[in-house]
Write a protein that holds these residues in place. Sequence first.
Motif, short mmCIF file in Angstrom:
data_model
loop_
_atom_site.label_atom_id
_atom_site.label_comp_id
_atom_site.label_asym_id
_atom_site.label_seq_id
_atom_site.Cartn_x
_atom_site.Cartn_y
_atom_site.Cartn_z
N GLN A 41 16.70 -8.23 7.95
CA GLN A 41 17.69 -7.85 6.95
C GLN A 41 18.72 -6.94 7.60
O GLN A 41 18.44 -6.27 8.60
N GLU A 43 21.55 -3.97 6.44
CA GLU A 43 22.14 -3.12 5.43
C GLU A 43 23.39 -2.49 6.03
O GLU A 43 23.33 -1.90 7.11
N TYR A 81 23.09 -5.99 1.18
CA TYR A 81 22.16 -6.55 2.16
C TYR A 81 22.53 -7.99 2.51
O TYR A 81 23.22 -8.67 1.76
N LYS A 83 19.73 -10.83 3.92
CA LYS A 83 18.34 -11.06 4.32
C LYS A 83 18.23 -12.50 4.79
O LYS A 83 18.74 -13.41 4.15
N LEU A 178 12.34 -7.56 8.13
CA LEU A 178 12.19 -7.77 6.69
C LEU A 178 10.83 -7.21 6.28
O LEU A 178 9.83 -7.47 6.95
#
Length: 189
Positions: A41, A43, A81, A83, A178
Amino acid sequence: MRFLILIFGFLLVGCGGSQDVVVTEAQSKALDDLVTQKSFQIESDWAYPLVTNSFSNVANSGLLPPGNNANAINLTGNSNYIKMYGDSISMYLPFYGERRLVGGYNNKDIAIKYDGVAQEIEITKNDKKQAYEIEFLARNRTESFRVFITVSPGLTANISINSSHRTSMRYRGTASKLPQENNNAITIQ
């Protein structure tokens, strides 16, 4: 005096010529594991909108929070995010810019959103930069996104998104594994 200036000039040119990235073996392995498993992921901490005349007018009106400007918007504290799990992608990124085409009636959420299987995924390793470059196409009912991601050895990530309906956006953030509970296929909506 001229001799000292000449030596100083040679030193500046000589020191500025190398662009090789120095990466430890641990950093390289962590990056390889993260990207090749396709389970990570990102951010974002910063958003970089395409600065148009209209967006500059909005930014100059004082609507952006303190410390932000038309070129860079701090995303700290904002949910966002990307992912990736296998070929499935889930994206939620705040959007600051202009919409070229409306995405439908009563669409109040202007974020860039996608949940589903990505198309045309390409993952390549750039050996010179010691980074991975990821590119994919994501299409939902009303819009398509061409996404370019570069993940560097320090797990910093740069994202560039081109949309069929909006001005382009760039983001900068951090990639990480993740969480275990999210390691299942993302449902298509």
